[in-house]
Design a protein around this motif. Structure first.
Motif, mmCIF file in Angstrom:
data_model
loop_
_atom_site.group_PDB
_atom_site.id
_atom_site.type_symbol
_atom_site.label_atom_id
_atom_site.label_comp_id
_atom_site.label_asym_id
_atom_site.label_seq_id
_atom_site.Cartn_x
_atom_site.Cartn_y
_atom_site.Cartn_z
ATOM 1 N N GLY A 180 0.774 -1.243 0.000
ATOM 2 C CA GLY A 180 0.000 0.000 0.000
ATOM 3 C C GLY A 180 0.799 1.284 0.000
ATOM 4 O O GLY A 180 0.227 2.374 0.036
ATOM 5 N N TYR A 181 2.125 1.182 -0.051
ATOM 6 C CA TYR A 181 2.947 2.389 -0.093
ATOM 7 C C TYR A 181 2.865 3.018 -1.489
ATOM 8 O O TYR A 181 2.914 2.321 -2.503
ATOM 9 N N LEU A 182 2.746 4.333 -1.531
ATOM 10 C CA LEU A 182 2.574 5.043 -2.798
ATOM 11 C C LEU A 182 3.671 6.081 -2.994
ATOM 12 O O LEU A 182 4.243 6.592 -2.023
ATOM 13 N N LYS A 183 3.957 6.392 -4.238
ATOM 14 C CA LYS A 183 4.882 7.485 -4.531
ATOM 15 C C LYS A 183 4.324 8.790 -3.961
ATOM 16 O O LYS A 183 3.112 8.983 -3.892
ATOM 17 N N GLY A 184 5.247 9.674 -3.567
ATOM 18 C CA GLY A 184 4.846 10.941 -2.971
ATOM 19 C C GLY A 184 5.009 10.964 -1.469
ATOM 20 O O GLY A 184 4.873 12.028 -0.850
ATOM 21 N N LEU A 185 5.331 9.819 -0.862
ATOM 22 C CA LEU A 185 5.495 9.766 0.593
ATOM 23 C C LEU A 185 6.642 10.650 1.063
ATOM 24 O O LEU A 185 6.537 11.332 2.088
ATOM 25 N N CYS A 186 7.759 10.622 0.337
ATOM 26 C CA CYS A 186 8.971 11.335 0.741
ATOM 27 C C CYS A 186 9.495 12.113 -0.474
ATOM 28 O O CYS A 186 10.395 11.639 -1.185
ATOM 29 N N PRO A 187 8.944 13.284 -0.724
ATOM 30 C CA PRO A 187 9.268 14.019 -1.958
ATOM 31 C C PRO A 187 10.734 14.397 -2.106
ATOM 32 O O PRO A 187 11.249 14.402 -3.226
ATOM 33 N N VAL A 188 11.421 14.704 -1.025
ATOM 34 C CA VAL A 188 12.840 15.070 -1.130
ATOM 35 C C VAL A 188 13.645 13.860 -1.590
ATOM 36 O O VAL A 188 14.458 13.945 -2.519
ATOM 37 N N ALA A 189 13.425 12.713 -0.949
ATOM 38 C CA ALA A 189 14.141 11.492 -1.320
ATOM 39 C C ALA A 189 13.843 11.100 -2.765
ATOM 40 O O ALA A 189 14.744 10.695 -3.519
ATOM 41 N N GLU A 190 12.600 11.227 -3.176
ATOM 42 C CA GLU A 190 12.219 10.862 -4.540
ATOM 43 C C GLU A 190 12.891 11.766 -5.564
ATOM 44 O O GLU A 190 13.368 11.302 -6.606
ATOM 45 N N SER A 191 12.954 13.059 -5.265
ATOM 46 C CA SER A 191 13.598 14.008 -6.181
ATOM 47 C C SER A 191 15.095 13.737 -6.285
ATOM 48 O O SER A 191 15.665 13.763 -7.387
#
Length: 401
Positions: A351-362
């Motif tokens: 159930g984890y979705l993209k957008g949880l940790c925007p800094v890490a994703e960027s």
């Protein structure tokens, strides 16, 4: 006129491929392993205790318990901390999957917290917002070898009665405020995979100052079995033992330990060489505005497992994927650390979705890891620098400044 890249048919900077990491094995290491092969013990022998004492002494911890690998060690630490089904454990998504998998092995729910945009380590303020009554522990990761903000994290642990299980797979030899990593947190895990600062082939270890954790770790790595008379619930003969917990066979071998004993003698030398290579990279890339070189906090001393550059994609005509492929074509073995853990299908299904940790994703979208290991030559560094300049120059926007 821009140089023709190897990916487009040009001549690569190097003839032979340069990996991003490689072990440094000397004759002394080979002799140490050969001596064990000639001895009475190949596993669970005297070299284990000798290696554990060497690691504990090096980092300034009271105890060290060795394991088959870093994953096993982190799993054992989660067991020792009493993490169970329904508990929550906070960690960063910018790490290898072990940091999240270990608490999952114990049935815990993983809560991902965002990272600091400079250090790439877990952001203590973001982590505090994730704390609930179910939170049992925080697993901070010393990304690339740079220690986290342990004053802030220790403060959180004290206020909320949490255990700090430090994932220092990247960070043996690193320091925080002049204290060795491995002596600060409740438990600290080191990995000895071949690309790390020192190796035992595979292998991991937990250091701690707690005798309570030490006892649990020792028992967990041997099927949950004890032979200590004071802990036995029933009486038996001198052969008698009891299994008190559902443990695992996570014991390191004497072969691994012997290699580790030999390697730790050169650990400071290995780290010194890594720092030299980093200084060369820093100097070479400081004029390339499309690249941000690693930031080091003034209160931390990194042991430089990885050298990760951050691409300013607004100044480039292509994406990270093409930069990566172009550097690989120049025979420079770049890598990417790491795919955010919750991007993996297993965690998506939870159930984890993209957008949880925007800094890490960027950050993930713009990271590239350059080669860094002690046996690199000055010519190797020159080749990496030439390749980076060649590729970035080709893809840099004409109006970039």
């Amino acid at each position: 006129m821009k140089p023709k890249l190897a990916i487009h048919g040009g001549t690569p900077v190097r003839r032979e491929f340069l990996p991003y990491g490689r072990q440094a094995i000397h004759d002394d290491d080979i002799r140490a392993v050969t001596d064990v092969l000639k001895s009475d013990f190949l596993t669970t022998g005297p070299k284990i205790e000798q290696f554990e004492k060497a690691i504990a002494s090096y980092v300034g911890a009271k105890y060290a318990v060795s394991f088959t690998n870093g994953t096993a060690a982190l799993h054992a630490a989660c067991f020792a901390a009493g993490i169970n089904e329904g508990d929550e454990v906070i960690t960063t998504p910018l790490t290898f999957v072990t940091s999240a998998n270990a608490p999952r092995y114990q049935g815990a729910n993983v809560v991902f917290s965002d990272v600091d945009e400079k250090t790439y380590n877990i952001d203590p303020k973001a982590a505090e917002k994730q704390i609930t009554p179910k939170t049992k522990a925080i697993i901070p990761v010393d990304f690339a070898g740079q220690p986290c903000d342990y004053d802030a994290l220790t403060g959180l642990a004290e206020r909320y009665n949490l255990t700090i299980i430090e994932d220092a797979a990247h960070a043996i030899g690193a320091k925080y405020k002049n204290k060795h990593i491995g002596s600060i947190s409740d438990m600290t895990m080191f990995s000895f995979h071949p690309v790390k600062q020192m190796t035992t082939g595979e292998g991991g270890i937990i250091t701690t100052n707690s005798f309570k954790y030490y006892e649990k770790l020792i028992q967990f790595r041997t099927h949950g079995i004890t032979r200590e008379e004071s802990k036995l619930m029933n009486q038996g003969g001198p052969w008698y033992y009891e299994m008190h917990h559902l443990g695992f066979n996570y014991r390191m071998t004497d072969l691994q330990a012997a290699l580790g004993i030999s390697q730790i003698k050169r650990l400071n030398q290995f780290i010194k060489k890594r720092k030299h290579l980093v200084s060369r990279y820093d100097e070479a890339f400081k004029s390339i505005q499309a690249i941000t070189t690693p930031f080091v906090h003034e209160e931390a001393q990194s042991s430089w497992h990885l050298y990760v550059i951050h691409l300013a994609q607004s100044q480039l005509t292509t994406d990270r994927k093409m930069i990566y492929k172009a550097l690989q074509s120049e025979n420079i073995g770049v890598n990417v650390h790491y795919i955010p853990v919750y991007y993996h299908p297993y965690y998506k299904h939870l159930g984890y979705l993209k957008g949880l940790c925007p800094v890490a994703e960027s950050l993930y979208e713009s990271f590239i890891t350059l080669p860094l290991f002690p046996s690199m030559t000055e010519a190797d560094v020159d080749d990496v620098v030439k390749a980076v300049y060649k590729v970035i120059d080709y893809y840099q926007k004409d109006d970039a400044s």
